[in-house]
Design an enzyme around this catalytic site. Structure first.
Site: not given
Length: 195
Positions: A175, A77, A177
């Site tokens: 992202h 990001c 994650e």
């Protein structure tokens, strides 16, 4: 394997740490240059505003360290955006790893882009086993245009880079994650990249 998440006060780094744990690895949070240099893999996260994040990097000397790293580095990001030459956010000079300037989405699109989008034109070890047009999760108001170093792209009023790759440096605008099974696979691919 020694995995270090750069902890420079910009970003939700715990969610990245937990995602790595779910893959069966442990990561250390650090802003210590000697710890970062000794890592096998480095993750450079970032959530927030570019100019303040860059000030934090400079305060700990990481603005000069990160571009010199030789092991695989993954910017996520804002981390990816700070690896570019410049960003319009706060008129901020970046680390100059990726040869591209980060721009603000124009007024014709709702900003920030929040939510799921598709990635395509995949061409990097990051995307081994990932299908074209899989969905990934993004939250951003600024983007890197499509350039030679683009290894995945999406469209949000304009085609833009969702991932960049140059030498040992990788960056994802999304992202991993927070991108479910696809994101976990991309993180695993990064951790399995051989120098």
């Amino acid at each position: 394997m020694k995995i270090v998440i750069i902890n420079y006060g910009a970003g939700n780094i715990q969610s990245i740490k937990f995602a790595i744990q779910r893959l069966g690895y442990e990561a250390v949070l650090s802003n210590d240059p000697s710890v970062i240099k000794a890592a096998d893999k480095v993750i450079f996260p970032g959530v927030g505003e570019a100019s303040s994040a860059m000030r934090k990097l400079k305060a700990s000397g990481l603005d000069t360290l990160v571009p010199q790293l030789k092991q695989p580095v993954l910017g996520i990001c804002l981390g990816m955006q700070l690896m570019c030459n410049h960003t319009e956010e706060g008129d901020t000079k970046g680390l100059g790893i990726f040869d591209v300037d980060v721009l603000r989405f124009n007024s014709g699109t709702k900003v920030p882009q929040i939510g799921w989008n598709q990635i395509e034109r995949l061409k990097s070890p990051l995307f081994t086993g990932i299908e074209e047009k899989e969905y990934i999760y993004l939250v951003h108001s600024y983007y890197a245009p499509v350039v030679e170093e683009t290894v995945a792209q999406s469209n949000y009023g304009v085609d833009y880079s969702t991932a960049l790759h140059k030498d040992n440096f990788y960056g994802t605008q999304f992202h991993p994650e927070k991108s479910s099974v696809v994101g976990e696979k991309i993180l695993r691919n990064f951790l399995e990249i051989r120098n």
